[in-house]
Write a protein that holds these residues in place. Structure first.
Motif, PDB file in Angstrom:
ATOM      1  N   SER A   1     -35.182 -49.501  34.974  1.00  0.00           N
ATOM      2  CA  SER A   1     -35.090 -50.764  35.697  1.00  0.00           C
ATOM      3  C   SER A   1     -36.426 -51.475  35.581  1.00  0.00           C
ATOM      4  O   SER A   1     -37.477 -50.901  35.933  1.00  0.00           O
ATOM      5  N   GLU A   2     -36.402 -52.678  35.016  1.00  0.00           N
ATOM      6  CA  GLU A   2     -37.612 -53.481  34.838  1.00  0.00           C
ATOM      7  C   GLU A   2     -38.720 -52.694  34.153  1.00  0.00           C
ATOM      8  O   GLU A   2     -39.887 -52.758  34.534  1.00  0.00           O
ATOM      9  N   GLY A   3     -38.337 -51.968  33.113  1.00  0.00           N
ATOM     10  CA  GLY A   3     -39.315 -51.264  32.295  1.00  0.00           C
ATOM     11  C   GLY A   3     -39.859 -49.979  32.870  1.00  0.00           C
ATOM     12  O   GLY A   3     -40.797 -49.390  32.311  1.00  0.00           O
ATOM     13  N   GLN A   4     -39.289 -49.501  33.961  1.00  0.00           N
ATOM     14  CA  GLN A   4     -39.755 -48.270  34.588  1.00  0.00           C
ATOM     15  C   GLN A   4     -38.593 -47.311  34.795  1.00  0.00           C
ATOM     16  O   GLN A   4     -37.421 -47.719  34.802  1.00  0.00           O
ATOM     17  N   VAL A   5     -38.903 -46.038  34.958  1.00  0.00           N
ATOM     18  CA  VAL A   5     -37.871 -45.033  35.231  1.00  0.00           C
ATOM     19  C   VAL A   5     -37.504 -45.109  36.704  1.00  0.00           C
ATOM     20  O   VAL A   5     -38.331 -44.855  37.588  1.00  0.00           O
ATOM     21  N   ALA A   6     -36.243 -45.485  36.964  1.00  0.00           N
ATOM     22  CA  ALA A   6     -35.757 -45.576  38.338  1.00  0.00           C
ATOM     23  C   ALA A   6     -35.146 -44.263  38.812  1.00  0.00           C
ATOM     24  O   ALA A   6     -35.142 -43.970  40.010  1.00  0.00           O
ATOM     25  N   ALA A   7     -34.625 -43.479  37.885  1.00  0.00           N
ATOM     26  CA  ALA A   7     -34.034 -42.180  38.223  1.00  0.00           C
ATOM     27  C   ALA A   7     -33.935 -41.364  36.942  1.00  0.00           C
ATOM     28  O   ALA A   7     -33.783 -41.922  35.850  1.00  0.00           O
ATOM     29  N   ALA A   8     -34.022 -40.055  37.067  1.00  0.00           N
ATOM     30  CA  ALA A   8     -33.901 -39.172  35.901  1.00  0.00           C
ATOM     31  C   ALA A   8     -33.458 -37.802  36.374  1.00  0.00           C
ATOM     32  O   ALA A   8     -33.858 -37.339  37.448  1.00  0.00           O
ATOM     33  N   GLY A   9     -32.601 -37.173  35.567  1.00  0.00           N
ATOM     34  CA  GLY A   9     -32.139 -35.846  35.900  1.00  0.00           C
ATOM     35  C   GLY A   9     -30.718 -35.634  35.430  1.00  0.00           C
ATOM     36  O   GLY A   9     -30.168 -36.461  34.684  1.00  0.00           O
ATOM     37  N   PRO A  10     -30.071 -34.547  35.833  1.00  0.00           N
ATOM     38  CA  PRO A  10     -28.657 -34.349  35.519  1.00  0.00           C
ATOM     39  C   PRO A  10     -27.848 -35.531  36.046  1.00  0.00           C
ATOM     40  O   PRO A  10     -28.259 -36.184  37.015  1.00  0.00           O
ATOM     41  N   PRO A  11     -26.716 -35.851  35.416  1.00  0.00           N
ATOM     42  CA  PRO A  11     -25.954 -37.041  35.826  1.00  0.00           C
ATOM     43  C   PRO A  11     -25.664 -37.117  37.321  1.00  0.00           C
ATOM     44  O   PRO A  11     -25.789 -38.187  37.928  1.00  0.00           O
ATOM     45  N   GLU A  12     -25.307 -35.991  37.936  1.00  0.00           N
ATOM     46  CA  GLU A  12     -24.945 -36.034  39.353  1.00  0.00           C
ATOM     47  C   GLU A  12     -26.153 -36.335  40.245  1.00  0.00           C
ATOM     48  O   GLU A  12     -25.986 -36.765  41.403  1.00  0.00           O
TER      49      GLU A  12
END
Length: 259
Positions: free
Chosen positions: A214-225
């Motif tokens: 989001s806007e060039g930054q990592v907003a979330a990361a990990g397994p899909p759930e």
């Protein structure tokens, strides 16, 4: 540094406009399939092009301990293959010829001579387009050309496969076929596959991990759930959603409204 892909403090953009700044990703292991998700202009394609060496970038991109950033394109292409959203027009070659050409241009294809056509046909078979082998690229539909381009990417057997919206022109059957094939090959060949996708449910089905930008930054990361949640959907996509799992365990989402 351990095997896999390590992206640290990466900045990239176009002319005087920065798109991603000081972005770092969690380490990505060999054999994993990672989906890059996010709204339009979030930086997904810019990140993919930076990983491919097609957009100037600052920071570190290490693959199996080797620094890729700053390498000449020819050297980076020995390990990295990139399939763009938009494919070139007016190519006066058959599908088979383009896949053989991609193979012979790769380190894994050098010196194989007459085996090249056999290997190319095997990849066309796995993609499901062996019947198009002798068709000209310029005679194909958009979806068929996308499948031919995927075959060109896969035949190179890269360590890092970068696919920018690889299913955008495909019908539902071929979308499922392509995404399942990419995940299977990543595991079989100990390859890392990073895909830009817009279909969150498809990403959740095939990805080992998800990175939401989001806007060039990592907003979330990990397994899909863990990365695709009502809170993330509200914050990044500005929609109100419910998420649960179907009886077979697959993530299921319902969009109720925009915020």
């Amino acid at each position: 540094m351990s095997a896999g892909l390590h992206v640290t403090d990466l900045s990239a953009g176009y002319r005087d406009r920065a798109v991603i700044e000081h972005l770092s990703l969690p380490p990505i292991a060999r054999g994993e399939t990672v989906a890059l998700l996010g709204p339009n202009a979030a930086g997904k394609s810019t990140l993919l092009r930076a990983l491919a060496g097609l957009t100037p970038a600052r920071g570190s991109i290490r693959l199996d301990g080797d620094e890729l950033n700053g390498l000449p394109l020819a050297d980076r292409a020995k390990a990295v293959t990139y399939m763009p959203q938009t494919l070139p027009q007016g190519i006066a070659l058959t599908v088979l010829e383009t896949v053989i050409g991609a193979l012979e241009a790769s380190p894994t294809g050098q010196g194989h001579g007459g085996d090249a056509a056999e290997r190319a046909m095997a990849v066309l078979g796995r993609v499901g387009i062996e019947a198009l082998a002798m068709r000209g690229i310029d005679q194909l539909s958009g979806g068929q050309r996308q499948l031919a381009a995927l075959a060109q990417a896969l035949v190179r057997a890269p360590r890092l496969l970068l696919l920018d919206e690889p299913t955008s022109a495909l019908d539902l059957n071929h979308q499922v076929r392509v995404l399942d094939l990419v995940r299977s090959l990543a595991r079989e060949q100990d390859m890392i596959a990073v895909l830009v996708l817009h279909d969150l449910q498809a990403a959740a089905r095939i990805a080992d991990r998800v990175v939401v930008l989001s806007e060039g930054q990592v907003a979330a990361a990990g397994p899909p759930e863990e990365a695709i949640t009502p809170a993330v959907l509200a914050d990044v996509w500005r929609v109100r959603a419910r998420i649960d799992h179907c009886e077979r365990g697959s993530l299921r989402m319902v969009i109720d409204d925009i915020l």
